[in-house]
Motif scaffolding. Sequence first.
Motif, PDB file in Angstrom:
ATOM      1  N   ASP A  92       0.811  -1.251   0.089  1.00  0.00           N
ATOM      2  CA  ASP A  92       0.291  -0.130   0.021  1.00  0.00           C
ATOM      3  C   ASP A  92       0.966   1.288   0.005  1.00  0.00           C
ATOM      4  OD1 ASP A  92      -2.232   1.543   0.038  1.00  0.00           O
ATOM      5  OD2 ASP A  92      -3.185   0.625   1.789  1.00  0.00           O
ATOM      6  N   ASN A  93       0.228   2.391  -0.303  1.00  0.00           N
ATOM      7  CA  ASN A  93       0.929   3.585  -0.217  1.00  0.00           C
ATOM      8  C   ASN A  93       0.747   4.589   0.694  1.00  0.00           C
ATOM      9  OD1 ASN A  93       2.669   5.958  -1.152  1.00  0.00           O
ATOM     10  ND2 ASN A  93       1.418   6.338  -2.820  1.00  0.00           N
ATOM     11  N   PHE A  94       1.906   4.706   1.751  1.00  0.00           N
ATOM     12  CA  PHE A  94       1.555   5.393   3.014  1.00  0.00           C
ATOM     13  C   PHE A  94       2.687   6.506   2.914  1.00  0.00           C
ATOM     14  CE2 PHE A  94       0.618   1.085   4.284  1.00  0.00           C
ATOM     15  CZ  PHE A  94      -0.805   1.471   4.855  1.00  0.00           C
ATOM     16  N   ASN A 144       6.608  -5.022  16.808  1.00  0.00           N
ATOM     17  CA  ASN A 144       5.569  -5.540  16.091  1.00  0.00           C
ATOM     18  C   ASN A 144       4.447  -4.696  15.695  1.00  0.00           C
ATOM     19  OD1 ASN A 144       5.993  -8.297  16.881  1.00  0.00           O
ATOM     20  ND2 ASN A 144       5.548  -8.258  18.949  1.00  0.00           N
ATOM     21  N   ASN A 145       4.700  -3.261  15.839  1.00  0.00           N
ATOM     22  CA  ASN A 145       3.658  -2.122  15.578  1.00  0.00           C
ATOM     23  C   ASN A 145       4.058  -0.983  15.021  1.00  0.00           C
ATOM     24  OD1 ASN A 145       0.808  -3.286  16.983  1.00  0.00           O
ATOM     25  ND2 ASN A 145       2.414  -3.743  18.411  1.00  0.00           N
ATOM     26  N   PHE A 146       3.344  -0.404  13.981  1.00  0.00           N
ATOM     27  CA  PHE A 146       3.778   0.648  13.433  1.00  0.00           C
ATOM     28  C   PHE A 146       2.846   1.726  13.261  1.00  0.00           C
ATOM     29  CE2 PHE A 146       6.602  -2.469  11.383  1.00  0.00           C
ATOM     30  CZ  PHE A 146       7.822  -1.798  11.252  1.00  0.00           C
ATOM     31  N   LEU A 147       2.974   2.916  13.323  1.00  0.00           N
ATOM     32  CA  LEU A 147       2.036   3.890  12.968  1.00  0.00           C
ATOM     33  C   LEU A 147       2.396   4.507  11.484  1.00  0.00           C
ATOM     34  CD1 LEU A 147       1.795   6.375  16.150  1.00  0.00           C
ATOM     35  CD2 LEU A 147       0.328   4.612  15.501  1.00  0.00           C
ATOM     36  N   LEU A 148       1.420   4.357  10.833  1.00  0.00           N
ATOM     37  CA  LEU A 148       1.437   4.805   9.217  1.00  0.00           C
ATOM     38  C   LEU A 148       0.375   5.644   9.065  1.00  0.00           C
ATOM     39  CD1 LEU A 148       1.441   1.150   7.885  1.00  0.00           C
ATOM     40  CD2 LEU A 148       3.395   2.730   8.286  1.00  0.00           C
ATOM     41  N   THR A 149       0.756   6.698   7.989  1.00  0.00           N
ATOM     42  CA  THR A 149      -0.181   7.857   7.550  1.00  0.00           C
ATOM     43  C   THR A 149      -0.341   7.573   6.063  1.00  0.00           C
ATOM     44  OG1 THR A 149       1.481   9.408   7.089  1.00  0.00           O
ATOM     45  CG2 THR A 149       0.913   9.113   9.607  1.00  0.00           C
ATOM     46  N   LYS A 150      -1.480   8.211   5.927  1.00  0.00           N
ATOM     47  CA  LYS A 150      -2.187   8.519   4.612  1.00  0.00           C
ATOM     48  C   LYS A 150      -2.377   9.858   4.635  1.00  0.00           C
ATOM     49  CE  LYS A 150      -3.873   4.137   2.450  1.00  0.00           C
ATOM     50  NZ  LYS A 150      -2.877   4.273   1.455  1.00  0.00           N
ATOM     51  N   ARG A 151      -2.933  10.477   3.549  1.00  0.00           N
ATOM     52  CA  ARG A 151      -3.248  11.935   3.737  1.00  0.00           C
ATOM     53  C   ARG A 151      -4.270  12.407   4.552  1.00  0.00           C
ATOM     54  NH1 ARG A 151      -5.837  15.989   0.587  1.00  0.00           N
ATOM     55  NH2 ARG A 151      -4.658  17.719   0.245  1.00  0.00           N
ATOM     56  N   ASN A 152      -5.023  11.462   4.849  1.00  0.00           N
ATOM     57  CA  ASN A 152      -6.340  12.001   5.816  1.00  0.00           C
ATOM     58  C   ASN A 152      -6.511  10.924   7.088  1.00  0.00           C
ATOM     59  OD1 ASN A 152      -6.833  13.956   3.985  1.00  0.00           O
ATOM     60  ND2 ASN A 152      -7.978  12.642   2.725  1.00  0.00           N
ATOM     61  N   LYS A 153      -5.390  10.111   7.305  1.00  0.00           N
ATOM     62  CA  LYS A 153      -5.685   9.124   8.422  1.00  0.00           C
ATOM     63  C   LYS A 153      -4.296   8.659   9.093  1.00  0.00           C
ATOM     64  CE  LYS A 153      -7.311   5.271   5.780  1.00  0.00           C
ATOM     65  NZ  LYS A 153      -8.429   4.399   5.282  1.00  0.00           N
ATOM     66  N   VAL A 154      -4.304   8.313  10.459  1.00  0.00           N
ATOM     67  CA  VAL A 154      -3.388   7.784  10.903  1.00  0.00           C
ATOM     68  C   VAL A 154      -3.908   6.235  11.302  1.00  0.00           C
ATOM     69  CG1 VAL A 154      -1.789   7.748  12.891  1.00  0.00           C
ATOM     70  CG2 VAL A 154      -2.494   9.833  11.922  1.00  0.00           C
ATOM     71  N   LEU A 155      -2.964   5.182  10.820  1.00  0.00           N
ATOM     72  CA  LEU A 155      -3.110   3.906  11.132  1.00  0.00           C
ATOM     73  C   LEU A 155      -2.261   3.157  12.058  1.00  0.00           C
ATOM     74  CD1 LEU A 155      -3.632   4.320   7.856  1.00  0.00           C
ATOM     75  CD2 LEU A 155      -4.986   2.407   8.066  1.00  0.00           C
ATOM     76  N   ASN A 156      -2.665   2.163  12.847  1.00  0.00           N
ATOM     77  CA  ASN A 156      -1.888   1.089  13.473  1.00  0.00           C
ATOM     78  C   ASN A 156      -1.955  -0.065  12.636  1.00  0.00           C
ATOM     79  OD1 ASN A 156      -0.299   0.641  16.097  1.00  0.00           O
ATOM     80  ND2 ASN A 156      -1.508  -1.051  15.669  1.00  0.00           N
ATOM     81  N   TYR A 157      -0.477  -0.407  12.367  1.00  0.00           N
ATOM     82  CA  TYR A 157      -0.168  -1.833  11.768  1.00  0.00           C
ATOM     83  C   TYR A 157       0.339  -3.067  12.638  1.00  0.00           C
ATOM     84  CZ  TYR A 157       1.510  -5.259   8.457  1.00  0.00           C
ATOM     85  OH  TYR A 157       1.577  -6.372   7.682  1.00  0.00           O
ATOM     86  N   LEU A 159      -6.747   4.981  13.567  1.00  0.00           N
ATOM     87  CA  LEU A 159      -6.937   5.392  14.853  1.00  0.00           C
ATOM     88  C   LEU A 159      -7.353   6.791  14.770  1.00  0.00           C
ATOM     89  CD1 LEU A 159      -2.980   4.831  16.058  1.00  0.00           C
ATOM     90  CD2 LEU A 159      -5.302   3.663  16.601  1.00  0.00           C
ATOM     91  N   VAL A 160      -7.141   7.687  13.820  1.00  0.00           N
ATOM     92  CA  VAL A 160      -7.990   9.106  13.900  1.00  0.00           C
ATOM     93  C   VAL A 160      -7.924   9.478  12.328  1.00  0.00           C
ATOM     94  CG1 VAL A 160      -5.552   9.982  14.161  1.00  0.00           C
ATOM     95  CG2 VAL A 160      -7.905  11.182  14.798  1.00  0.00           C
ATOM     96  N   GLN A 161      -8.904  10.142  12.000  1.00  0.00           N
ATOM     97  CA  GLN A 161      -9.057  10.553  10.525  1.00  0.00           C
ATOM     98  C   GLN A 161      -8.884  12.378  10.632  1.00  0.00           C
ATOM     99  OE1 GLN A 161     -12.622   8.718   9.076  1.00  0.00           O
ATOM    100  NE2 GLN A 161     -11.557   7.384   8.010  1.00  0.00           N
ATOM    101  N   ILE A 162      -7.990  12.563  10.066  1.00  0.00           N
ATOM    102  CA  ILE A 162      -7.566  14.148  10.169  1.00  0.00           C
ATOM    103  C   ILE A 162      -7.226  14.268   8.519  1.00  0.00           C
ATOM    104  CG2 ILE A 162      -6.229  15.917  10.929  1.00  0.00           C
ATOM    105  CD1 ILE A 162      -6.030  14.439  13.509  1.00  0.00           C
ATOM    106  N   LYS A 163      -7.590  15.681   7.892  1.00  0.00           N
ATOM    107  CA  LYS A 163      -7.362  15.888   6.476  1.00  0.00           C
ATOM    108  C   LYS A 163      -6.093  16.487   6.682  1.00  0.00           C
ATOM    109  CE  LYS A 163     -12.090  16.731   4.786  1.00  0.00           C
ATOM    110  NZ  LYS A 163     -12.984  17.620   4.214  1.00  0.00           N
ATOM    111  N   ASN A 164      -5.234  16.202   5.526  1.00  0.00           N
ATOM    112  CA  ASN A 164      -4.157  16.937   5.192  1.00  0.00           C
ATOM    113  C   ASN A 164      -2.950  16.949   5.908  1.00  0.00           C
ATOM    114  OD1 ASN A 164      -5.431  18.240   2.808  1.00  0.00           O
ATOM    115  ND2 ASN A 164      -6.135  19.766   4.480  1.00  0.00           N
ATOM    116  N   ILE A 165      -2.683  15.626   6.390  1.00  0.00           N
ATOM    117  CA  ILE A 165      -1.392  15.056   7.181  1.00  0.00           C
ATOM    118  C   ILE A 165      -0.187  15.472   6.439  1.00  0.00           C
ATOM    119  CG2 ILE A 165      -0.539  13.364   8.639  1.00  0.00           C
ATOM    120  CD1 ILE A 165      -3.227  12.108   9.159  1.00  0.00           C
TER     121      ILE A 165
END
Length: 533
Positions: A423-425, A434-447, A457-463
């Motif tokens: 995927d593109n992060f 074992n765990n990462f924080l990854l971001t896309k343009r509009n959200k932060v994920l735990n992998y 985890l949270v959805q926020i625009k323009n990260i």
Amino acid sequence: MNYILILLVSFVFSQNFIYNSDDWFTISNPGYITSIATTKDEVIISAKNGVYSYNKYTQEFLFIEDFVRKFNSNSYYMIHYDNYRDYLWILTDENLSFKPMSSNFWREIDFYELNLNNHYNILNIGCSAEYLFLNVGSEFIVLNPYTGSIVTDEVDGYSDIDWTGSSRNILSHNFDLSRFHSYEGYNFISNSQIEYNGRFLDITAITLDDNYLWVGTNSGEIFLCDLSLRNAEKIKSMPLFSDLKISYLDERMEWWFATNDLITMYDDFILRKDQIFMLRWIEDENKWISYNQKKYQHIRSSDITCFYRSDKNLYVGTYHGLLIFNINRKKWILLSSVSDNLKSDHILDLEFYNNQLFIATKSGIDVISISDNIMIKNDILSQLDGLIIQEIKIKDDNMFILSDTGLFKYNIILKEMYSLINDNFKNMILVDKNNFLLTKRNKVLNYNINKNEKNTLVQIKNIKDIAKCENYIWINVNRKVILYDMTKKVSFEYDSKDGITGDMINQVDCDENWVWFTTDKGMSFFNWNKYHE
């Protein structure tokens, strides 16, 4: 007249907390200086980038955060100290405000109350033992210095007025600045201009202070001129530019900065062969050192993408290759795709492991030896050739690689490569093995690697970028920063109302006590752990 005290309730709720003076501090170059006022102990400066104070005894130069929090304005045109009453007056694009120095609350005077259209009508502010005066060109407006109301009674004499040294109304004096000498090479050509290494600085404010003159310029530089010795000394306890693109704290706790400007400190006067390339701040000594880079003139400070320091060498990633700077000898060398077979000249990240520097580029990963700066061939990492390598993180003996196609794991000892997720992060933070924080343009994920699970985890625009400290995530969204509490799942919004200087946040980072915001007007530090334990 409006009283900020009456609006205290709304003011408090426009920021997260009521802060103490040591909760925030900012490093910044003033830029174009609009006025200078002096008290017994300090010099107060209004400028393009904010309001500053300089302690005459400790020689500490400070950005005053209270002005950022208490005024919506980004423009501070004039500051005046009323030494008869110990009051401070400030002119912004919105109003004229004043307060006792001992108070936290400002009184605001709207321009219509003074029968004026806007701030342009006020050329200077002065005071006498009885009154406060506004120079509006053809006449003076006389104010009650305690209430700010217009005095309608006739006033006798305007000779004993203490005026502010302002860019709008340079005060006349009997001193010839061209007779002053600078041991640092600054040549005072006249009372309006200074020359330094072929560059010309305009004098924008002059203030007489006992046996000294304080001289401000359009570059943000400030000079103290001794009238007895006829010498001029530049104030050194400040950075030389403000639009900070990148900040980097090395293991010696010394800071390195790159800027988005060619030379902010010289405004329109740019000498390409003598640009300031980067700044170093030795925080414990409050010592600023600027470095030029004349050998590779096609590379500017705005081309810098990352830093890494190893002992005497500073490695500087750029859009045009890897610069290696010998700090002691002040020598530069450049590794590039042409001369050294780098996979790409566009470098995005640097990571160190066991005497090797791993270089993330726009077309794969390169490796060099720190001891001799020689390229090291790695056939396994060559599998990633052609990929945009955005970030590299190393934990124990494992390297985690974020590319434009996904996340990879490379075991450095076993020389084995694994694809973890396709995927593109945008950003990656290693939480644990074992765990990462990854971001896309509009959200932060735990992998989670073991479970191969992604959770939003949270959805926020323009990260733009993120930083993690303790169980909190700082999320930069350009003009403000969101603090997300991963335990309580609540968010706090931080911006200029709290103390972040600037209009654009370029980078955020943190440790267990402090968070720092690198912006287009400097860098603001916040003691966040005091409020989010």
